[in-house]
Design a protein around this motif. Structure first.
Motif, short mmCIF file in Angstrom:
data_model
loop_
_atom_site.label_atom_id
_atom_site.label_comp_id
_atom_site.label_asym_id
_atom_site.label_seq_id
_atom_site.Cartn_x
_atom_site.Cartn_y
_atom_site.Cartn_z
N ARG A 71 0.83 -1.22 0.00
CA ARG A 71 0.00 0.00 0.00
C ARG A 71 0.86 1.26 0.00
O ARG A 71 0.36 2.35 -0.21
N ASP A 72 2.15 1.09 0.23
CA ASP A 72 3.07 2.23 0.27
C ASP A 72 3.80 2.34 -1.09
O ASP A 72 4.67 1.53 -1.40
N PRO A 73 3.44 3.35 -1.90
CA PRO A 73 4.05 3.45 -3.24
C PRO A 73 5.55 3.64 -3.20
O PRO A 73 6.27 3.15 -4.08
N SER A 104 -10.47 -2.47 3.36
CA SER A 104 -9.07 -2.90 3.36
C SER A 104 -8.77 -3.79 2.15
O SER A 104 -7.62 -3.84 1.69
N TYR A 105 -9.78 -4.46 1.60
CA TYR A 105 -9.56 -5.26 0.39
C TYR A 105 -9.29 -4.36 -0.81
O TYR A 105 -8.45 -4.66 -1.66
N VAL A 106 -10.00 -3.24 -0.86
CA VAL A 106 -9.75 -2.29 -1.96
C VAL A 106 -8.36 -1.69 -1.79
O VAL A 106 -7.58 -1.59 -2.75
N GLU A 107 -8.02 -1.31 -0.57
CA GLU A 107 -6.72 -0.68 -0.32
C GLU A 107 -5.56 -1.61 -0.72
O GLU A 107 -4.65 -1.20 -1.43
N THR A 108 -5.62 -2.85 -0.24
CA THR A 108 -4.49 -3.76 -0.50
C THR A 108 -4.55 -4.33 -1.91
O THR A 108 -3.55 -4.34 -2.63
N ARG A 111 -5.49 -0.84 -4.76
CA ARG A 111 -4.47 0.21 -4.64
C ARG A 111 -3.06 -0.42 -4.63
O ARG A 111 -2.15 0.08 -5.28
N GLY A 112 -2.93 -1.52 -3.90
CA GLY A 112 -1.62 -2.20 -3.83
C GLY A 112 -1.17 -2.68 -5.20
O GLY A 112 0.00 -2.53 -5.57
N THR A 113 -2.09 -3.22 -5.98
CA THR A 113 -1.73 -3.68 -7.34
C THR A 113 -1.35 -2.50 -8.22
O THR A 113 -0.40 -2.57 -9.02
N LEU A 114 -2.06 -1.39 -8.06
CA LEU A 114 -1.70 -0.18 -8.81
C LEU A 114 -0.27 0.24 -8.47
O LEU A 114 0.53 0.56 -9.37
N ASN A 115 0.06 0.24 -7.18
CA ASN A 115 1.42 0.62 -6.77
C ASN A 115 2.47 -0.31 -7.37
O ASN A 115 3.54 0.13 -7.82
#
Ligand code: T46
Length: 337
Positions: A71-73, A104-108, A111-115
């Protein structure tokens, strides 16, 4: 000349495995090391650490374990330095928990996949294999399920994976990132979390439980032994024709949960009463009632075929879970949505 088998050792260079302390990720790291690859293993130290599995890998010169959060780019950019091939497996995967904490599923997962994709693009990796799931298909409209099957996310978990898949594919179409989206069907084997149906049955029976309380026994699944799933991921990473594609990985064998449980009991020689408990059922609109994998695309592209059938895979899994050392460490889990 004999065709070269798809899963022979190859020079993938530096491989990054996100989710390396997860179930499939941990087996994939082992496979990559066995094939002579250098591996950067991203772990969060929250799932497998209690097996001591990761510690045993850190002493291998081919493996560099890094700890961080997708989650941290900024972290994603740092972990991507010098990477040739990415196997992206880090994700929240428990379906019942996604009802409780969908954000938290959207975040990880999204968003995590985007990062991960942004960092992979910045570095110019040679390949990114993004790991999706058969859950995105929802209850089969036709069987076996091929990659053209409509996407029907029935839980916040599967919705987050549909989003993650779309992000990954958009980085191929928009920026030319060499992405493959792999869709493994249900994977099982040693070290799987007790939250999944196969380990929960084996570990409860091994612990001497006389009554098994499960949810709905009627849904069907296509169970894939973990070594085969990992071989499939590796085959896709080595296949140029798989770039920009979505590809299923499964066994092409459909079985109900009830029959799977009966087979486990037969292999363990156990006489156990199986009860279906209403309060353990998932919300009816959310339960995926039928999954059966059409494997033809991965076979056509890479020559991959699963090697371990369900009986053999269950025997290996039972042997692992009933090993006294593992049994001691494993906490049987009573299924509860
Ligand atoms: C744990 C458990 C499950 N069940 C039922 C519920 C489902 O109908 C079926 C399989 O459940 P399980 O949690 O093992 O797997 P899936 O719900 O198919 O999901 C799993 O496989 C996909 C591909 C992912 O992508 C998920 O991340 C992963 O969790 O057995 C029971 O009846 N009792 C139990 O104790």
């Amino acid at each position: 000349m004999n065709p070269r088998p798809n899963d022979e050792p190859s020079l993938l260079g530096m491989c990054l495995v996100t989710g390396a302390d997860g179930f499939i990720g941990s087996h994939l790291v082992e496979l990559l090391v066995a094939r002579g690859c250098r591996v950067r293993a991203l772990a969060q130290y929250n799932s497998f650490n209690h097996w001591g599995w990761l510690e045993s890998l850190t002493c291998l010169p081919q493996v560099e374990v890094v700890s961080g959060d997708i989650r941290d780019p900024h972290f994603c950019h740092r972990m991507m330095e010098g990477v040739d091939v990415v196997f992206h497996l880090a994700a929240l995967i428990a379906i019942p928990y996604s009802y409780v904490a969908p954000d938290s599923y959207v975040e990880t997962n999204v968003r995590g996949t985007l990062n991960v994709c942004q960092a992979a693009r910045a570095v110019g990796v040679r390949r990114l294999v993004h790991t999706s799931t058969s859950e995105v298909y929802g209850t089969a409209r036709y069987v076996p399920i091929d990659e053209a099957h409509p996407l029907q996310p029935q839980s916040p978990y599967s919705a987050s994976k549909v989003g993650a898949d779309a992000i990954a594919l958009s980085f191929h179409s928009s920026f030319g990132l060499p992405v493959t989206v792999a869709r493994p069907f249900n994977t099982y084997g040693p070290r799987q979390s007790a939250r999944a149906v196969i380990p929960t049955v084996i570990s409860q029976v091994a612990a001497g439980c006389r009554v098994l309380k499960l949810g709905d026994l009627r849904p069907t699944r296509d169970f894939n032994y973990v070594e085969d799933t990992c071989r499939g991921l590796l085959a896709l990473a080595q296949c140029d024709a798989a770039v920009g594609e979505v590809v299923n990985i499964g066994s092409n064998y459909e079985i109900s949960i009830g029959d799977t449980v009966r087979l486990i009991l037969e292999l363990m020689g156990a006489e156990v009463e199986v009860q279906q408990e209403d309060e353990r059922l998932r919300p009816p609109q959310s339960e995926v009632f039928r999954l059966w994998c059409d494997n033809r695309k991965i076979e056509r592209l890479t020559g991959f075929r699963p090697r371990v059938d369900l009986r053999e895979g269950l025997q290996r899994t039972i042997a692992w879970f009933t090993d006294p050392v593992n049994l001691q460490r494993y906490k049987p889990h009573q299924y509860n949505v």
